[in-house]
Structures are given as structure tokens and as C-alpha cells.
Design a protein around this motif. Structure first.
Motif, PDB file in Angstrom:
ATOM      1  N   PRO A   1      17.477 -57.993 -46.168  1.00 11.40           N
ATOM      2  CA  PRO A   1      18.927 -57.777 -46.178  1.00 11.40           C
ATOM      3  C   PRO A   1      19.420 -57.376 -44.784  1.00 11.40           C
ATOM      4  O   PRO A   1      18.692 -56.750 -44.009  1.00 11.40           O
ATOM      5  CB  PRO A   1      19.119 -56.617 -47.168  1.00 11.40           C
ATOM      6  CG  PRO A   1      17.846 -56.560 -47.960  1.00 11.40           C
ATOM      7  CD  PRO A   1      16.768 -57.102 -47.081  1.00 11.40           C
ATOM      8  N   TYR A   2      20.655 -57.740 -44.466  1.00 10.56           N
ATOM      9  CA  TYR A   2      21.231 -57.402 -43.157  1.00 10.56           C
ATOM     10  C   TYR A   2      21.350 -55.888 -43.025  1.00 10.56           C
ATOM     11  O   TYR A   2      21.843 -55.209 -43.929  1.00 10.56           O
ATOM     12  CB  TYR A   2      22.598 -58.064 -42.987  1.00 10.56           C
ATOM     13  CG  TYR A   2      23.248 -57.708 -41.677  1.00 10.56           C
ATOM     14  CD1 TYR A   2      22.761 -58.225 -40.490  1.00 10.56           C
ATOM     15  CD2 TYR A   2      24.321 -56.834 -41.625  1.00 10.56           C
ATOM     16  CE1 TYR A   2      23.330 -57.894 -39.264  1.00 10.56           C
ATOM     17  CE2 TYR A   2      24.903 -56.491 -40.415  1.00 10.56           C
ATOM     18  CZ  TYR A   2      24.407 -57.026 -39.243  1.00 10.56           C
ATOM     19  OH  TYR A   2      24.968 -56.685 -38.038  1.00 10.56           O
ATOM     20  N   HIS A   3      20.896 -55.376 -41.898  1.00  8.29           N
ATOM     21  CA  HIS A   3      20.940 -53.937 -41.615  1.00  8.29           C
ATOM     22  C   HIS A   3      21.268 -53.774 -40.128  1.00  8.29           C
ATOM     23  O   HIS A   3      20.391 -53.943 -39.281  1.00  8.29           O
ATOM     24  CB  HIS A   3      19.577 -53.308 -41.925  1.00  8.29           C
ATOM     25  CG  HIS A   3      19.502 -51.853 -41.614  1.00  8.29           C
ATOM     26  ND1 HIS A   3      20.051 -50.893 -42.423  1.00  8.29           N
ATOM     27  CD2 HIS A   3      18.945 -51.201 -40.569  1.00  8.29           C
ATOM     28  CE1 HIS A   3      19.824 -49.706 -41.897  1.00  8.29           C
ATOM     29  NE2 HIS A   3      19.162 -49.860 -40.769  1.00  8.29           N
ATOM     30  N   PRO A   4      22.533 -53.485 -39.789  1.00  7.61           N
ATOM     31  CA  PRO A   4      22.869 -53.383 -38.363  1.00  7.61           C
ATOM     32  C   PRO A   4      22.111 -52.245 -37.688  1.00  7.61           C
ATOM     33  O   PRO A   4      22.011 -51.146 -38.240  1.00  7.61           O
ATOM     34  CB  PRO A   4      24.374 -53.129 -38.361  1.00  7.61           C
ATOM     35  CG  PRO A   4      24.717 -52.657 -39.725  1.00  7.61           C
ATOM     36  CD  PRO A   4      23.667 -53.199 -40.661  1.00  7.61           C
ATOM     37  N   HIS A   5      21.579 -52.542 -36.496  1.00  7.88           N
ATOM     38  CA  HIS A   5      20.785 -51.577 -35.738  1.00  7.88           C
ATOM     39  C   HIS A   5      20.587 -52.123 -34.326  1.00  7.88           C
ATOM     40  O   HIS A   5      20.918 -53.271 -34.050  1.00  7.88           O
ATOM     41  CB  HIS A   5      19.416 -51.361 -36.404  1.00  7.88           C
ATOM     42  CG  HIS A   5      18.569 -52.588 -36.420  1.00  7.88           C
ATOM     43  ND1 HIS A   5      18.734 -53.595 -37.359  1.00  7.88           N
ATOM     44  CD2 HIS A   5      17.576 -53.007 -35.597  1.00  7.88           C
ATOM     45  CE1 HIS A   5      17.872 -54.563 -37.103  1.00  7.88           C
ATOM     46  NE2 HIS A   5      17.155 -54.229 -36.037  1.00  7.88           N
ATOM     47  N   VAL A   6      20.019 -51.301 -33.447  1.00  3.74           N
ATOM     48  CA  VAL A   6      19.657 -51.721 -32.088  1.00  3.74           C
ATOM     49  C   VAL A   6      18.154 -51.542 -31.950  1.00  3.74           C
ATOM     50  O   VAL A   6      17.654 -50.416 -31.911  1.00  3.74           O
ATOM     51  CB  VAL A   6      20.391 -50.886 -31.009  1.00  3.74           C
ATOM     52  CG1 VAL A   6      19.981 -51.358 -29.613  1.00  3.74           C
ATOM     53  CG2 VAL A   6      21.905 -50.968 -31.183  1.00  3.74           C
ATOM     54  N   THR A   7      17.416 -52.647 -31.893  1.00  2.00           N
ATOM     55  CA  THR A   7      15.964 -52.573 -31.749  1.00  2.00           C
ATOM     56  C   THR A   7      15.628 -51.997 -30.376  1.00  2.00           C
ATOM     57  O   THR A   7      16.150 -52.451 -29.366  1.00  2.00           O
ATOM     58  CB  THR A   7      15.333 -53.969 -31.910  1.00  2.00           C
ATOM     59  OG1 THR A   7      15.637 -54.450 -33.223  1.00  2.00           O
ATOM     60  CG2 THR A   7      13.820 -53.921 -31.714  1.00  2.00           C
ATOM     61  N   VAL A   8      14.738 -50.988 -30.368  1.00  3.93           N
ATOM     62  CA  VAL A   8      14.315 -50.380 -29.102  1.00  3.93           C
ATOM     63  C   VAL A   8      12.809 -50.483 -28.886  1.00  3.93           C
ATOM     64  O   VAL A   8      12.320 -50.138 -27.806  1.00  3.93           O
ATOM     65  CB  VAL A   8      14.796 -48.914 -28.966  1.00  3.93           C
ATOM     66  CG1 VAL A   8      16.305 -48.880 -28.728  1.00  3.93           C
ATOM     67  CG2 VAL A   8      14.425 -48.073 -30.175  1.00  3.93           C
ATOM     68  N   ALA A   9      12.075 -50.967 -29.866  1.00  3.26           N
ATOM     69  CA  ALA A   9      10.644 -51.266 -29.702  1.00  3.26           C
ATOM     70  C   ALA A   9      10.230 -52.132 -30.880  1.00  3.26           C
ATOM     71  O   ALA A   9      10.617 -51.873 -32.018  1.00  3.26           O
ATOM     72  CB  ALA A   9       9.812 -50.002 -29.646  1.00  3.26           C
ATOM     73  N   GLN A  10       9.417 -53.154 -30.556  1.00  5.76           N
ATOM     74  CA  GLN A  10       8.967 -54.067 -31.603  1.00  5.76           C
ATOM     75  C   GLN A  10       7.603 -54.625 -31.237  1.00  5.76           C
ATOM     76  O   GLN A  10       7.387 -55.060 -30.103  1.00  5.76           O
ATOM     77  CB  GLN A  10       9.975 -55.211 -31.758  1.00  5.76           C
ATOM     78  CG  GLN A  10       9.630 -56.212 -32.816  1.00  5.76           C
ATOM     79  CD  GLN A  10      10.735 -57.230 -33.023  1.00  5.76           C
ATOM     80  OE1 GLN A  10      11.803 -57.151 -32.439  1.00  5.76           O
ATOM     81  NE2 GLN A  10      10.481 -58.188 -33.879  1.00  5.76           N
ATOM     82  N   ASP A  11       6.710 -54.618 -32.221  1.00  5.28           N
ATOM     83  CA  ASP A  11       5.387 -55.210 -32.063  1.00  5.28           C
ATOM     84  C   ASP A  11       4.631 -54.679 -30.849  1.00  5.28           C
ATOM     85  O   ASP A  11       4.051 -55.438 -30.078  1.00  5.28           O
ATOM     86  CB  ASP A  11       5.492 -56.749 -32.010  1.00  5.28           C
ATOM     87  CG  ASP A  11       6.038 -57.319 -33.312  1.00  5.28           C
ATOM     88  OD1 ASP A  11       5.814 -56.683 -34.365  1.00  5.28           O
ATOM     89  OD2 ASP A  11       6.688 -58.374 -33.267  1.00  5.28           O
ATOM     90  N   VAL A  12       4.677 -53.360 -30.680  1.00  8.29           N
ATOM     91  CA  VAL A  12       3.890 -52.690 -29.637  1.00  8.29           C
ATOM     92  C   VAL A  12       2.930 -51.723 -30.341  1.00  8.29           C
ATOM     93  O   VAL A  12       2.983 -51.557 -31.559  1.00  8.29           O
ATOM     94  CB  VAL A  12       4.788 -51.947 -28.610  1.00  8.29           C
ATOM     95  CG1 VAL A  12       5.671 -52.937 -27.860  1.00  8.29           C
ATOM     96  CG2 VAL A  12       5.636 -50.880 -29.270  1.00  8.29           C
TER      97      VAL A  12
END
Length: 189
Positions: free
Chosen positions: A133-144
Motif C-alpha cells: 500500500p502507498y505510504h508517503p515517506h523519505v527513504t534515507v537508507a535501503q539495502d545496506v
């Protein structure tokens, strides 16, 4: 501009010549000084996807190049039908263990982002099945590494920014370059 992040702007409307399709995405940019801080923190975490900080309204979507003018007309109409709004970013959240993502949370402006995202995807060219489901946010780290995710989560736990959203941006990706902003669509016409 954030060091290490390509952000050249071609708002001429030119269409990449590679292939019959184009990848697009639509987002709300995070203004300065907050955008640079969040982007820099994502780079420091070692995130290979460290694009400029944004709230996604439409994730990467492949469309036929021939439909781009219709998509831009649709986005113009969507923007004209929605007023500017206040967006408040505050604190951190995570999608773990489902996905390895840490984000800065949207504390106010959630419903406005949801309404915009729904209006954008109402065009047949932009409708796609979503994994989540759509969830507004600002990604600050991914797949680390988990330790890097934990550190970003803690470092930005007290983050707060409030600003007026006056536009959203159409980005494109030809497959050979980084995401490039193509055109801004001002809210309220």
C-alpha cells in the motif's frame, strides 16, 4: 546540489532516443537545507540508490514513449486540481523486516500525498499493481548492512522539517543515465 549525486536538469521536454519505452517517476522534492542533509545521510550509509531526497508519488514506471505527451497533460490537470499543502517530516521509521528500508516519516501532509498519488495513478498509462500500500515517506537508507540501517534510524530520530509543497516533479530514466527531472507541475495551476 549534493556532492556525489547527479542532478542535471533537462526540462526541455526532450525524449530519450533509446527504445520505445521510458522509465518515469513522480515525486515531491525535499527543499534545502533538509534535502541535502537527508541525501548526504543516505550516501554516508553506503546506499547505492542515493538519489536526492524526495517523497515518491509514483515509483519507477515504464511507459511507451508515445504516451508521454498524454501523461504530461494528465499531470498538468492533476496539479491544477490540487492546492499547495504543508508537509511535515518528523522522526524515523522502518519497513523491516519486510524490506530493508529506513525512512523519515511524513507527520503531516499524509492525506494530501495519498490523494495526489491516487490522482496521478488514475491515468491508464500510470496505473500499476503495487507490491505494498502507498505510504508517503523519505527513504534515507535501503539495502545496506543492518548496522548502517540502525545508525541512520538513530541519527535521524529527532529530524524535523516543515515546508510548503507547491509542485511535484516528473523524472525520467533512459536506462543509461541517472534519474533526471523533466518537468515541474505547480499545484493549483
Amino acid at each position: 546540489m549534493v556532492p556525489g549525486v547527479a542532478r542535471s536538469v533537462d526540462r526541455s521536454g526532450g525524449v530519450p532516443s533509446a527504445g520505445d519505452t521510458i522509465q518515469i517517476g513522480i515525486a515531491v522534492d525535499i527543499p534545502e537545507p533538509w534535502g541535502a542533509r537527508l541525501t548526504r545521510r543516505r550516501i554516508e550509509a553506503g546506499d547505492p540508490q542515493a538519489v536526492p531526497a524526495h517523497v515518491t508519488l509514483l515509483g519507477p514506471t515504464e511507459i511507451p514513449v508515445a504516451t508521454l505527451p498524454a501523461v504530461e497533460r494528465h499531470l498538468t490537470a492533476v496539479a491544477a486540481a490540487h492546492l499547495p499543502f504543508a508537509l511535515h517530516l518528523r522522526g524515523t521509521g522502518t519497513f523491516r523486516p519486510v524490506t530493508q528500508v529506513v525512512f523519515v516519516a511524513v507527520a503531516a501532509g499524509i492525506s494530501e500525498c495519498e490523494v495526489l498519488a491516487a490522482a496521478i495513478t488514475s491515468a491508464p498509462e500510470l496505473h500499476r499493481e503495487a507490491r505494498f500500500p502507498y505510504h508517503p515517506h523519505v527513504t534515507v537508507a535501503q539495502d545496506v548492512a543492518p548496522e548502517a540501517l540502525d545508525k541512520v534510524y538513530e541519527d535521524l530520530a529527532d529530524f524535523s522539517a516543515m515546508f510548503e509543497v507547491e509542485a511535484f516533479t516528473l523524472f525520467s530514466h533512459s536506462g543509461q543515465t541517472r534519474w533526471q527531472p523533466r518537468r515541474d507541475f505547480r499545484l493549483g495551476g
